[in-house]
Design a protein around this motif. Structure first.
Motif, PDB file in Angstrom:
ATOM      1  N   MET A  73       0.768  -1.268   0.011  1.00 17.23           N
ATOM      2  CA  MET A  73      -0.174  -0.032  -0.095  1.00 17.23           C
ATOM      3  C   MET A  73       0.969   1.282  -0.084  1.00 17.23           C
ATOM      4  O   MET A  73       1.729   1.355   0.843  1.00 17.23           O
ATOM      5  CB  MET A  73      -0.846   0.044   1.274  1.00 17.23           C
ATOM      6  N   THR A  74       0.501   1.906  -1.154  1.00 20.48           N
ATOM      7  CA  THR A  74       1.370   3.607  -0.840  1.00 20.48           C
ATOM      8  C   THR A  74       0.858   4.274   0.252  1.00 20.48           C
ATOM      9  O   THR A  74      -0.302   4.349   0.671  1.00 20.48           O
ATOM     10  CB  THR A  74       1.051   4.080  -2.195  1.00 20.48           C
ATOM     11  N   GLU A  75       1.884   5.087   0.780  1.00 16.05           N
ATOM     12  CA  GLU A  75       1.474   5.900   1.979  1.00 16.05           C
ATOM     13  C   GLU A  75       0.212   7.115   1.628  1.00 16.05           C
ATOM     14  O   GLU A  75       0.245   7.384   0.587  1.00 16.05           O
ATOM     15  CB  GLU A  75       2.632   6.668   2.119  1.00 16.05           C
ATOM     16  N   THR A  76      -0.679   6.905   2.494  1.00 14.14           N
ATOM     17  CA  THR A  76      -1.917   7.806   2.237  1.00 14.14           C
ATOM     18  C   THR A  76      -2.045   8.689   3.637  1.00 14.14           C
ATOM     19  O   THR A  76      -1.958   8.195   4.638  1.00 14.14           O
ATOM     20  CB  THR A  76      -3.323   7.011   2.114  1.00 14.14           C
ATOM     21  N   ILE A  77      -2.409  10.030   3.467  1.00 11.58           N
ATOM     22  CA  ILE A  77      -2.346  10.894   4.507  1.00 11.58           C
ATOM     23  C   ILE A  77      -3.604  11.767   4.713  1.00 11.58           C
ATOM     24  O   ILE A  77      -4.245  12.032   3.557  1.00 11.58           O
ATOM     25  CB  ILE A  77      -1.284  12.049   4.506  1.00 11.58           C
ATOM     26  N   ILE A  78      -4.370  11.528   5.617  1.00 14.12           N
ATOM     27  CA  ILE A  78      -5.980  12.162   5.807  1.00 14.12           C
ATOM     28  C   ILE A  78      -5.611  13.054   6.825  1.00 14.12           C
ATOM     29  O   ILE A  78      -5.161  12.799   8.012  1.00 14.12           O
ATOM     30  CB  ILE A  78      -6.702  11.084   6.003  1.00 14.12           C
ATOM     31  N   GLU A  79      -5.969  14.375   6.556  1.00 14.94           N
ATOM     32  CA  GLU A  79      -6.036  15.212   7.539  1.00 14.94           C
ATOM     33  C   GLU A  79      -7.477  15.883   7.746  1.00 14.94           C
ATOM     34  O   GLU A  79      -8.228  15.840   6.779  1.00 14.94           O
ATOM     35  CB  GLU A  79      -5.209  16.548   6.829  1.00 14.94           C
ATOM     36  N   LEU A  80      -7.795  16.020   8.902  1.00  9.88           N
ATOM     37  CA  LEU A  80      -9.298  16.385   9.273  1.00  9.88           C
ATOM     38  C   LEU A  80      -9.323  17.796   9.855  1.00  9.88           C
ATOM     39  O   LEU A  80      -8.369  17.719  10.841  1.00  9.88           O
ATOM     40  CB  LEU A  80      -9.796  15.176  10.185  1.00  9.88           C
ATOM     41  N   ILE A  81     -10.249  18.451   9.483  1.00 11.52           N
ATOM     42  CA  ILE A  81     -10.303  19.744  10.284  1.00 11.52           C
ATOM     43  C   ILE A  81     -11.767  20.014  10.802  1.00 11.52           C
ATOM     44  O   ILE A  81     -12.546  19.469  10.125  1.00 11.52           O
ATOM     45  CB  ILE A  81     -10.019  20.919   9.137  1.00 11.52           C
ATOM     46  N   ARG A  82     -11.676  20.252  12.031  1.00 12.19           N
ATOM     47  CA  ARG A  82     -13.033  20.556  12.598  1.00 12.19           C
ATOM     48  C   ARG A  82     -13.685  22.079  11.979  1.00 12.19           C
ATOM     49  O   ARG A  82     -12.631  23.015  11.946  1.00 12.19           O
ATOM     50  CB  ARG A  82     -13.070  20.535  14.013  1.00 12.19           C
ATOM     51  N   HIS A  83     -14.784  22.098  11.730  1.00 10.09           N
ATOM     52  CA  HIS A  83     -15.419  23.209  11.165  1.00 10.09           C
ATOM     53  C   HIS A  83     -15.125  24.589  12.573  1.00 10.09           C
ATOM     54  O   HIS A  83     -14.893  24.119  13.691  1.00 10.09           O
ATOM     55  CB  HIS A  83     -16.894  23.260  11.140  1.00 10.09           C
ATOM     56  N   GLY A  84     -15.147  25.510  12.132  1.00 13.55           N
ATOM     57  CA  GLY A  84     -15.104  26.671  13.118  1.00 13.55           C
ATOM     58  C   GLY A  84     -16.230  26.971  13.599  1.00 13.55           C
ATOM     59  O   GLY A  84     -17.272  26.358  13.796  1.00 13.55           O
ATOM     60  N   GLU A  85     -16.181  28.152  14.536  1.00 14.35           N
ATOM     61  CA  GLU A  85     -17.284  28.593  15.371  1.00 14.35           C
ATOM     62  C   GLU A  85     -18.421  28.871  14.583  1.00 14.35           C
ATOM     63  O   GLU A  85     -18.465  29.470  13.554  1.00 14.35           O
ATOM     64  CB  GLU A  85     -17.035  29.802  16.261  1.00 14.35           C
ATOM     65  N   PRO A  86     -19.685  28.208  14.768  1.00 15.47           N
ATOM     66  CA  PRO A  86     -21.072  28.590  14.073  1.00 15.47           C
ATOM     67  C   PRO A  86     -21.852  29.600  14.972  1.00 15.47           C
ATOM     68  O   PRO A  86     -21.595  29.898  16.113  1.00 15.47           O
ATOM     69  CB  PRO A  86     -21.616  27.049  14.283  1.00 15.47           C
TER      70      PRO A  86
END
Length: 200
Positions: free
Chosen positions: A1-14
């Motif tokens: 498997m080739t390296e996979t990067i997942i970045e997750l960002i939480r939404h800002g203030e609603p």
């Protein structure tokens, strides 16, 4: 498997202040919320794909970021926030004062002491993990950004580090915070939680 990067960002203030927002509440971002998101990503645009929750507090920024850097954006409904049942729309202060017993029971056992009508935590984790696994498989070898919610990020992190669901709400996820998971042949590694975006 080739390296996979997942970045997750939480939404800002609603809009609407601190309150319980599951998938039934669709408040947009405040001006501060937009600043939180843009400040976090800065000039970074190293993603081949952006994937967003369908809720406006995520999707509006994902769309704007994609347009700015000409990155494809897709919407994945399974990355919606967990449903909070009858707590939806209520402020944290109201829950902590008017429903103090329910609140403490929930903190002690969020698996079995859900708010009335809330989405079952196990079912929520299953839908998020299924969507996440599909994302990693479909985008193998790429770097992707998921624009999503605190609950979704908690579920992904807990799965990555093999943590029990009962501990999900012991994890603070900041508005605009970045979580990074690197996938190799040996599995996923949590590299960053509540961080800022950096170029590698």
């Amino acid at each position: 498997m080739t390296e996979t990067i997942i970045e997750l960002i939480r939404h800002g203030e609603p809009v609407g202040g601190r309150r319980y927002r599951g998938h039934a509440i669709d408040d947009p971002l405040t001006e501060k919320g937009w600043r939180q998101m843009w400040n976090t990503v800065g000039d970074c645009h190293h993603w081949q794909q952006i994937i967003s929750s369908p809720l406006s507090r995520c999707q509006a920024f994902a769309t704007a970021l994609g347009k700015r850097h000409n990155i494809d954006v897709t919407v994945e409904p399974r990355f919606s926030e967990v449903g909070f049942g009858e707590w939806e729309g209520l402020s944290h202060e109201i829950i902590k004062t008017d429903r103090i017993d329910e609140y403490h029971a929930f903190l002690r056992d969020p698996v079995n002491r859900r708010p009335k009508g809330a989405e079952a935590l196990d079912s929520f984790i299953q839908r998020v993990v299924a969507a996440y696994d599909d994302t990693v498989q479909h985008h193998n070898g790429k770097r992707c950004l998921l624009v999503t919610h605190a609950g979704v990020i908690r579920a992904v992190v807990a799965r990555t580090v093999c943590a029990a669901p009962v501990g999900l709400y012991r994890m603070k996820i900041n508005n605009g915070g970045i979580t990074r998971i690197r996938h190799t042949e040996s599995g996923g590694i949590l590299e960053c939680l509540n961080g800022q975006m950096t170029e590698e």
